[in-house]
Motif scaffolding. Structure first.
Motif, short mmCIF file in Angstrom:
data_model
loop_
_atom_site.label_atom_id
_atom_site.label_comp_id
_atom_site.label_asym_id
_atom_site.label_seq_id
_atom_site.Cartn_x
_atom_site.Cartn_y
_atom_site.Cartn_z
N SER A 3 40.44 40.67 34.21
CA SER A 3 41.00 40.31 34.90
C SER A 3 41.25 39.66 36.52
CB SER A 3 42.95 40.75 34.91
OG SER A 3 42.53 41.88 35.35
N GLN A 4 42.08 39.54 36.93
CA GLN A 4 41.54 38.93 38.48
C GLN A 4 42.10 40.21 38.87
OE1 GLN A 4 40.83 36.16 40.27
NE2 GLN A 4 40.96 35.21 38.43
N GLU A 5 42.38 41.37 39.22
CA GLU A 5 42.99 42.31 39.69
C GLU A 5 41.93 43.24 39.61
OE1 GLU A 5 45.34 41.43 37.46
OE2 GLU A 5 46.97 40.81 39.35
N GLU A 6 41.28 42.95 38.19
CA GLU A 6 39.61 44.38 37.96
C GLU A 6 38.97 43.48 38.32
OE1 GLU A 6 40.31 45.66 33.17
OE2 GLU A 6 40.03 43.14 33.62
N LYS A 8 38.86 41.96 41.76
CA LYS A 8 38.86 41.88 42.68
C LYS A 8 38.54 44.05 43.29
CE LYS A 8 42.97 38.54 43.85
NZ LYS A 8 43.79 38.93 44.03
N ALA A 9 38.81 44.44 42.25
CA ALA A 9 38.67 46.06 42.69
C ALA A 9 36.82 46.10 42.33
CB ALA A 9 39.63 46.45 41.20
N ARG A 12 35.44 45.02 45.47
CA ARG A 12 35.90 45.69 46.67
C ARG A 12 34.79 46.96 46.66
NH1 ARG A 12 41.39 44.50 46.05
NH2 ARG A 12 41.43 46.45 44.76
N SER A 47 36.49 33.77 41.05
CA SER A 47 37.69 33.83 41.48
C SER A 47 38.78 32.72 41.39
CB SER A 47 38.25 34.41 43.04
OG SER A 47 36.93 33.83 43.73
#
Length: 528
Positions: A3-6, A8-9, A12, A47
């Protein structure tokens, strides 16, 4: 599937690890800049839904194409996938046009009855009678090719030649098949031969229901005796997931009615059949056991009894190379005698050697027909087949290593640089995990392990991945997905083309544990 959240994490976390400003050493700073740029490029692609769809389908080559000739960049990911599927269909159609699908059979009948049935008194006055005579008494060769005309039409050209005891003949056939719908197809056949006259046939296949189909084949054979019509109809039905039932009615030169039940599972194949007809009526039961080994070994046996007598057959077959399967069957019957049938399947070609040993039921013939092929096979397998396959595999691996040498060297340098950059982060992670009695990776290795005694001569090829694995620990957990671990930060492939595993010795709550996982196997530690 991330997912996009995964994403991004992960982005980072890797940015914090590889950020150039965190490293004062000039060499480390240079390596950090290169890895940081790689991470940034990857995140830019993944992304963006459009570039991610392009990369998922076409890989890096799709992103590097100038103007992106494949499809327009303004299309949505769904449209890109549709376009890719359309291009795939067109490629499959072109491949279909080029495919001929050749199939062939060569059968050589050998008469070896002189080995067991000879009578010495008959040979006393014959020069050279001390040596048994083994001769080829029949041969059969058949070949067929397919020529796709359109997506629904196919032409099939086949021919055969046969000879037995000095007499023989042959024929040639042309069939035109058309797929009329998803439920059926039809086929017209034309043939001619030197022993028989012209042949005209029609075959129709039709799915009556999702679990039932029918096949009808009618033919007209022209000869000096007149026209011989023939009709064969087969009705088949799925009785359950693994079982098929067949009813066959044949009218013509050899009229018969046949019913059979075939059960095919992952580990076995069972058939029972009953036929009433002219000139032969019989009942047959056969069973085949499939071993779940890499050589696809199968052992089979059957009993067939009818007006012609009784035949018992038993045998085995085994895969001897990527495209070859070797099988042998012993046939013991009354009044047929004892025969040994050897069969080799090589891709779409079949080589068949029936050896007739005796017309009588001799225990010695049965013994040698059973033991002889086993001894020859195991000797050939150990002295010829296994060394040949090992040498072939080594050649392929060497070729693969040479073609990927520069890429692997670059990956190795990146992995070593990543490990050096991880040292400070790993130290902090270990301190935090020790404070909470959490997960500490004591040792970890990735590559080719040799645990089997039969492979003790093979060389172990592993790399130390303790630091990269500890760097992936978060909240006393280490989670790896179903993908090759060679792509993880700090990893590279130490043995291209060979089977790899990950071995981890870790401490959790003060207790040592060990786990081993295959290259593409998901891993989650500590275990529940």
């Amino acid at each position: 599937q991330a997912s996009q959240e995964e994403l991004k994490a992960a982005y980072r976390r890797l940015c914090m690890l590889y950020h150039p400003d965190k490293h004062r050493d000039p060499e480390l700073k240079t390596q950090a800049e290169r890895l940081f740029n790689l991470v940034h490029q990857a995140y830019e692609v993944l992304s963006d839904p459009q570039t991610r769809a392009i990369y998922d389908i076409y890989g890096r080559r799709g992103l590097e194409m100038e103007g992106w000739e494949v499809v327009e960049r303004k299309r949505t990911p769904a449209e890109i996938r549709e376009e890719f599927e359309r291009l795939q269909r067109e490629r499959e159609e072109r491949r279909l046009q080029q495919r001929t699908n050749p199939k062939g059979t060569i059968s050589v009948g050998i008469d070896a009855t002189d080995l067991f049935d000879r009578y010495e008194e008959e040979y006393e006055d014959v020069p050279g009678s001390s040596f048994p005579q083994i001769e080829i008494n029949k041969m059969h060769i058949s070949q067929s090719i397919e020529a796709p005309l359109t997506a629904t039409d196919t032409a099939i050209l086949s021919g055969n030649l046969s000879t037995q005891n000095g007499n023989g003949g042959g024929s040639i056939n042309l069939a035109l098949r058309r797929v009329t719908s998803a439920k059926g197809w039809g086929e017209l056949e034309f043939g001619a031969g030197d022993l028989q006259g012209p042949l005209f046939g029609l075959k129709i296949f039709r799915n009556l229901t999702p679990r039932c189909f029918i096949t009808t084949n009618c033919a007209l054979q022209f000869s000096s005796r007149g026209i011989r019509p023939g009709l064969t109809t087969v009705l088949a039905r799925n009785l359950d997931k693994n079982t098929m039932g067949y009813l066959q009615w044949r009218w013509g030169i050899q009229s018969a009615m046949n019913t059979s039940i075939v059960r095919d599972t992952k580990t076995s194949h069972f058939t029972v059949a009953l036929q009433l007809g002219i000139p032969h009526s019989f009942m047959m039961v056969s069973y085949q056991h499939k071993f779940q080994d890499e050589d696809q070994t199968r052992v089979k046996g059957s009993v067939k009894a009818g007006f012609f007598g009784t035949i018992v057959e038993y045998g085995a077959e085994r895969k001897i190379s990527r495209h070859s399967i070797l099988g042998a069957t012993v046939s013991v019957g009354v009044p047929q005698g004892v025969s040994l049938k050897i069969k080799l399947n090589r891709a779409s070609q079949t080589y068949f050697f029936p050896v007739h040993l005796t017309d009588q039921l001799l225990p010695s013939a049965v013994f040698y027909a059973t033991v002889g092929p086993l001894v020859v096979y195991f000797a050939m397998h150990r002295l010829v087949i296994r060394p040949y396959l090992r040498a072939q595999k080594e050649r392929e691996l060497e070729k693969q290593r040479e073609s990927t040498a520069s890429d692997i060297l670059q990956k190795k340098q990146e992995a070593e640089a990543a490990v050096r950059l991880m040292q400070e982060s790993v130290r902090r992670i270990i301190e935090a995990e020790e404070a909470r009695m959490g997960l500490i990776v004591v040792n970890a290795w990735y590559g080719k392990f040799v645990n089997d005694n039969s492979r003790k001569n093979e060389k172990v090829k592993v790399i130390d991945v303790t630091v990269p694995l500890q760097c992936l620990v978060k909240d006393s957990k280490l989670i790896l997905t179903e993908a090759s671990k060679a792509g993880l930060p700090g990893f590279y492939d130490p043995c291209v083309g060979e089977e790899k595993s990950l071995k981890v010795l870790y401490q959790f709550r003060g207790v040592l544990h060990q786990v081993m996982a295959a290259d593409n196997e998901a891993l989650r530690i500590p275990k529940q």
